[in-house]
Design a protein around this motif. Sequence first.
Motif, PDB file in Angstrom:
ATOM      1  N   VAL A  48      32.276  35.376  76.110  1.00 43.48           N
ATOM      2  CA  VAL A  48      30.675  35.804  76.212  1.00 43.48           C
ATOM      3  C   VAL A  48      29.924  34.459  76.609  1.00 43.48           C
ATOM      4  N   VAL A  80      23.535  39.991  78.759  1.00 39.92           N
ATOM      5  CA  VAL A  80      24.520  40.445  78.117  1.00 39.92           C
ATOM      6  C   VAL A  80      24.496  41.903  77.819  1.00 39.92           C
ATOM      7  N   THR A 100      27.290  44.849  78.917  1.00 38.88           N
ATOM      8  CA  THR A 100      27.462  45.787  77.762  1.00 38.88           C
ATOM      9  C   THR A 100      27.372  47.089  78.486  1.00 38.88           C
ATOM     10  N   LEU A 103      32.846  41.510  73.910  1.00 44.21           N
ATOM     11  CA  LEU A 103      31.402  41.911  73.599  1.00 44.21           C
ATOM     12  C   LEU A 103      31.385  42.846  72.344  1.00 44.21           C
ATOM     13  N   TYR A 130      24.776  47.994  71.321  1.00 40.30           N
ATOM     14  CA  TYR A 130      25.997  48.200  71.669  1.00 40.30           C
ATOM     15  C   TYR A 130      26.214  49.637  71.034  1.00 40.30           C
TER      16      TYR A 130
END
Length: 186
Positions: A21, A51, A55, A105, A119
């Motif tokens: 990441v 990010v 994801t 992730l 997430y």
Amino acid sequence: MADLRAQLLDAGIELVADQGVSGLTHDAVDARAGVAAGSTEVRFPTNRALVEGVTQRCIEREMEMASGPNGEIEASREGLASAFGAFAHRALGVDRATTLARYMLHAEAARTPALRAFYAVGADEVDTWALDLVRRAGSRHPERDYGIMANYVTGLVFHELALPTPGLDVAGRVRTLIDALGWRAA
């Protein structure tokens, strides 16, 4: 432009797979995607947005890995076993970068509460879809069985990334698991 979004996020997936990441920066995505400097920042103004975008793209790609090009899985024991087998084959082969990025992730989400919440939303979408499929395929205890199957395949793929088994038959293993869970014939 949807194609540019996917191009940028796919480049981001490759970066996360290659560098973790911490390697996911706007400039690095621009360079990996072969686009003009600043293109990524225009679409994903913050690192968090980038990010989150990567994801979400991992989730999109994994859904396609699971359901195949036509988007459908036969709701049967054999259909589900075949789908899990095909998913694992792709996750360990042509979509290896997506798999590596997802695991990285996932680890980042364990350390970052804001990412964890984001997430979880994507995971809930996948779980809802898969739970319905498991139910229709003949599980007597779909919530329990889906959890067991998903964790089994996730762990198997994680293990196989580092220590591949020659001639791995994921579909056969999932069939055995389904039998052990006592599903009724659909």
